[in-house]
Design an enzyme around this catalytic site. Structure first.
Site, PDB file in Angstrom:
ATOM      1  N   GLY A 252       0.832  -1.196   0.000  1.00  0.00           N
ATOM      2  CA  GLY A 252       0.000   0.000   0.000  1.00  0.00           C
ATOM      3  C   GLY A 252       0.865   1.244   0.000  1.00  0.00           C
ATOM      4  N   CYS A 253       0.237   2.374  -0.289  1.00  0.00           N
ATOM      5  CA  CYS A 253       0.991   3.629  -0.403  1.00  0.00           C
ATOM      6  C   CYS A 253       1.480   4.138   0.948  1.00  0.00           C
ATOM      7  CB  CYS A 253       0.149   4.684  -1.120  1.00  0.00           C
ATOM      8  SG  CYS A 253      -1.530   4.877  -0.466  1.00  0.00           S
ATOM      9  N   TYR A 254       0.586   4.229   1.929  1.00  0.00           N
ATOM     10  CA  TYR A 254       1.028   4.645   3.257  1.00  0.00           C
ATOM     11  C   TYR A 254       2.096   3.699   3.818  1.00  0.00           C
ATOM     12  CZ  TYR A 254      -2.840   8.053   3.769  1.00  0.00           C
ATOM     13  OH  TYR A 254      -3.703   9.121   3.631  1.00  0.00           O
TER      14      TYR A 254
END
Length: 346
Positions: free
Chosen positions: A148-150
């Site tokens: 995921g990005c976070y």
């Protein structure tokens, strides 16, 4: 030449994959799917592609898609991915999954945060695709779970500290701010212009965000102990980018100079991680459109607390760029191929 399919091509990550792969010298995009826009040309959905990619979007028929591709990117919502990934694997394809369906190694944890996992057998075979941490396992992998990005911004920010035991692993607080493209392309009231413009808000507060178990899983492996963090995401009125500011209590005496040297050594030779010199701080403006992660570690001279700031483009290093990086590794291509583009500025 690899033939590539993008399943779920009408979202922002699908478009970003097409943009990156168009310049990849060893890839031909041969199949695009979209349930909402099937029958239309992708250039009708995204006019930026006119004259460069005019493929007709197809309905998702797994066997038909597999006939057209060697590598399949699944840019689908959770649950939708695990309904089709087993077929692709059974047909001998390499899958880079951009959903959350194969990121959590424990099906019980997945069930607690999402719903019952439909494909636990392949869940155990999936490789978590953060190249800077899992490069050896990604090479030759058949199923890569794109992070995921976070989590990408936070894990890369903390990896050197946790591996060296320099912070208390139970003291971590991460505040992350993301552009609105992180919410996807579907129509949502919270993403409307009037709802977002001139505002800055927290959401998923109190350990409610679904990226939390992914972050904790990977940080626990790095630390060698189970840990929990306080993670608060924020929505920023910009299109793309993530800035994470991470705080922790040092386990050993540290200085900014020593931390910068540690990070430079840890990420030495990494093509997409840039450790900034002492006195400089990351900005999303300087990674926009690129696969870079900019990181700056420092020590708060007043409190002694360790602070790490990291910046990525959520659609590139936080999604599609990292997915292409994983494809390159899994397929034996140079890791940076197709990803050497510089950031867009201004």
């Amino acid at each position: 030449m690899l033939n590539v399919a993008i399943v779920g091509a009408s979202g922002y990550t699908g478009l970003e994959l097409i943009r990156i792969l168009y310049c990849h010298p060893e890839v031909a995009v041969t199949c695009l799917t979209s349930e909402q826009s099937a029958g239309k040309r992708i250039s009708e959905v995204f006019p930026t592609l006119r004259g460069r990619c005019d493929l007709v979007l197809e309905n998702l028929e797994p066997v038909r898609v597999a006939e057209k591709a060697d590598v399949i990117f699944t840019a689908l919502p959770h649950k939708a991915a695990m309904e089709v990934v087993p077929t692709f694997l059974k047909l001998g394809k390499t899958v880079i999954d951009l959903s959350a369906d194969y990121r959590l190694s424990d099906p019980a944890v997945y069930g607690a945060w999402y719903e019952k996992h439909l494909n636990p057998a392949n869940l155990k075979k999936a490789v978590y695709g953060l190249p800077e941490i899992r490069r050896a396992k990604i090479k030759g992998a058949r199923l890569v779970a794109n992070p995921g990005c976070y989590p990408t911004s936070i894990i890369l920010g903390l990896a050197p500290l946790l591996k060296k035991g320099l912070i208390d692993p139970h003291s971590i607080i991460a505040d992350s701010a993301s552009g609105t493209s992180g919410a996807g392309r579907s129509a949502k009231v919270d993403s409307l212009y009037c709802e977002v413009n001139e505002g800055f808000k927290a959401y998923g507060v109190g350990g409610a965000h679904r990226h939390t178990p992914e972050i904790e899983q990977e940080l626990s492996l790095l630390a060698g102990t189970d840990l929990k963090i306080t993670f608060t995401p924020h929505l920023v009125p910009m299109d793309r980018g993530i800035l994470s500011t991470i705080y922790a209590t040092p386990a050993k005496e540290a200085t900014t100079e020593k931390l910068v040297a540690l990070y430079q050594e840890f990420y030495g030779g990494e093509p997409f991680v840039r450790v900034l010199p002492q006195g400089s701080l990351p900005s999303t403006a300087f990674v926009r459109g690129s696969n870079f992660c900019d990181i700056a570690p420092l020590v708060d001279s007043r409190t002694g607390r360790v602070i790490v700031v990291s910046a990525i483009d959520n659609l590139v290093k936080g999604a599609s760029g990292q997915a292409v990086q994983n494809m390159n590794l899994a397929c034996g291509l140079p890791e940076t191929m197709g990803l050497d583009g510089l950031a867009l500025f201004p």
